[in-house]
Write a protein that holds these residues in place. Structure first.
Motif, PDB file in Angstrom:
ATOM      1  N   PRO A 183      -4.531  -2.740  -6.754  1.00 49.09           N
ATOM      2  CA  PRO A 183      -5.856  -3.248  -6.494  1.00 49.09           C
ATOM      3  C   PRO A 183      -5.803  -4.831  -5.872  1.00 49.09           C
ATOM      4  O   PRO A 183      -6.563  -5.165  -5.347  1.00 49.09           O
ATOM      5  N   ASN A 184      -4.513  -5.348  -6.109  1.00 47.96           N
ATOM      6  CA  ASN A 184      -4.369  -6.782  -5.599  1.00 47.96           C
ATOM      7  C   ASN A 184      -3.546  -6.720  -4.146  1.00 47.96           C
ATOM      8  O   ASN A 184      -3.082  -7.932  -3.845  1.00 47.96           O
ATOM      9  N   LYS A 185      -3.375  -5.504  -3.509  1.00 45.86           N
ATOM     10  CA  LYS A 185      -2.513  -5.690  -2.403  1.00 45.86           C
ATOM     11  C   LYS A 185      -3.359  -4.745  -1.159  1.00 45.86           C
ATOM     12  O   LYS A 185      -4.272  -4.222  -1.479  1.00 45.86           O
ATOM     13  N   PRO A 186      -3.063  -5.235  -0.024  1.00 47.42           N
ATOM     14  CA  PRO A 186      -3.740  -4.832   1.164  1.00 47.42           C
ATOM     15  C   PRO A 186      -3.160  -3.397   1.664  1.00 47.42           C
ATOM     16  O   PRO A 186      -3.007  -3.146   2.886  1.00 47.42           O
ATOM     17  N   LEU A 187      -2.903  -2.530   0.757  1.00 49.15           N
ATOM     18  CA  LEU A 187      -2.268  -1.452   0.819  1.00 49.15           C
ATOM     19  C   LEU A 187      -3.206  -0.281   1.849  1.00 49.15           C
ATOM     20  O   LEU A 187      -2.588   0.540   2.579  1.00 49.15           O
ATOM     21  N   ALA A 188      -4.378  -0.510   1.619  1.00 46.56           N
ATOM     22  CA  ALA A 188      -5.432   0.528   2.252  1.00 46.56           C
ATOM     23  C   ALA A 188      -5.384   0.142   3.711  1.00 46.56           C
ATOM     24  O   ALA A 188      -5.495   1.048   4.549  1.00 46.56           O
ATOM     25  N   LEU A 189      -5.180  -0.906   4.176  1.00 46.23           N
ATOM     26  CA  LEU A 189      -4.978  -1.219   5.672  1.00 46.23           C
ATOM     27  C   LEU A 189      -3.726  -0.700   6.257  1.00 46.23           C
ATOM     28  O   LEU A 189      -3.821  -0.262   7.316  1.00 46.23           O
ATOM     29  N   LEU A 190      -2.637  -0.523   5.233  1.00 46.36           N
ATOM     30  CA  LEU A 190      -1.479   0.236   5.688  1.00 46.36           C
ATOM     31  C   LEU A 190      -1.775   1.747   5.843  1.00 46.36           C
ATOM     32  O   LEU A 190      -1.217   2.456   6.982  1.00 46.36           O
ATOM     33  N   GLU A 191      -2.199   2.319   4.829  1.00 49.15           N
ATOM     34  CA  GLU A 191      -2.551   3.737   4.859  1.00 49.15           C
ATOM     35  C   GLU A 191      -3.602   4.138   5.827  1.00 49.15           C
ATOM     36  O   GLU A 191      -3.376   5.278   6.318  1.00 49.15           O
TER      37      GLU A 191
END
Length: 242
Positions: free
Chosen positions: A113-121
């Motif tokens: 929840p505290n990482k911008p992982l959605a932008l990579l996915e």
């Protein structure tokens, strides 16, 4: 979820499309409850773009057609205390999201929840490009100040960090240096690398960021900053700092 209008020719692999905005698939059985992930975008002719949707279908669109695409959730890069070149005694702050992947390029969903992982996915080309820029087993995909890149991280040992294990090898332990001396050596060594690797940012993170509270050297390389040969040279240089 929030969506934004996007022309089909600007879609990238990983984008998620609201099928209700697609004139061809808006009546598909999944249109009402899931977003379709793009797994391919091909310019078939000058006026036609073929979009492949994962597990659904391929659709040919006229260039300029507009679809609603999910806006991936973003989070701010957290503040991390670091010591930087020229200021070994002072704490500075880096806004950096670390460990977005592991050392082999797989997404690291710990504390997601505290990482911008959605932008990579949601952007497979970006994710793949960043993974291609990793080197050895000392790098992670990261984002600093809103810019994705690769973080080189090399851990070292100090008297303080290895104190819990000193009885395992007393002769080795007594040869270690205090933490503050290791930090100064690392910063002095990295200062010599700034001219060799322009665009790369160097620092020593707060020991709490590293396993066993060890001193470590960081080098953040923004996406596309270095060639493969330069990344290899940087990796060897970082490993040789102490």
């Amino acid at each position: 979820m929030q969506t934004v209008a996007k022309q089909v020719e600007n879609l990238v692999v990983g984008n998620r499309v609201d099928l209700s905005s697609c004139q061809y698939l808006k009546r598909h059985s999944s249109a009402g409850w899931e977003y379709a992930r793009v797994e391919g975008v091909d310019r078939e002719t000058e006026n036609c773009v073929v979009v492949s949707y994962q597990g659904i279908d391929q659709v040919g669109y006229q260039v300029g057609s507009v679809l609603q695409v999910v806006v991936p959730t973003d989070v701010p890069d957290p503040e991390i205390q670091v010591r930087v070149i020229g200021k070994p005694e002072e704490w500075s702050v880096w806004n950096i999201s670390q460990n977005l992947t592991d050392r082999w390029g797989d997404l690291n969903h710990y504390d997601w929840p505290n990482k911008p992982l959605a932008l990579l996915e949601d952007d497979a080309p970006l994710y793949g490009r960043l993974c291609d820029q990793m080197w050895g087993e000392i790098t992670f995909v990261a984002r600093k100040d809103g810019k994705f890149g690769v973080l080189f991280e090399v851990e070292f040992c100090s008297l303080e960090s290895e104190a819990p294990h000193k009885d395992n090898d007393p002769d080795w332990y007594v040869k270690l240096s205090p933490q503050n001396e290791v930090v100064k050596i690392l910063l002095k060594g990295m200062a010599k690398l700034t001219d060799r690797f322009p665009g790369v940012e160097f620092a020593v993170p707060h020991e709490s960021q590293i396993i066993e509270d060890r001193p470590a050297a960081w080098a953040f390389v923004p996406d596309g900053t270095l060639t493969a040969e330069q990344r290899e040279a940087l990796g060897h240089a970082m490993l040789s700092l102490y």
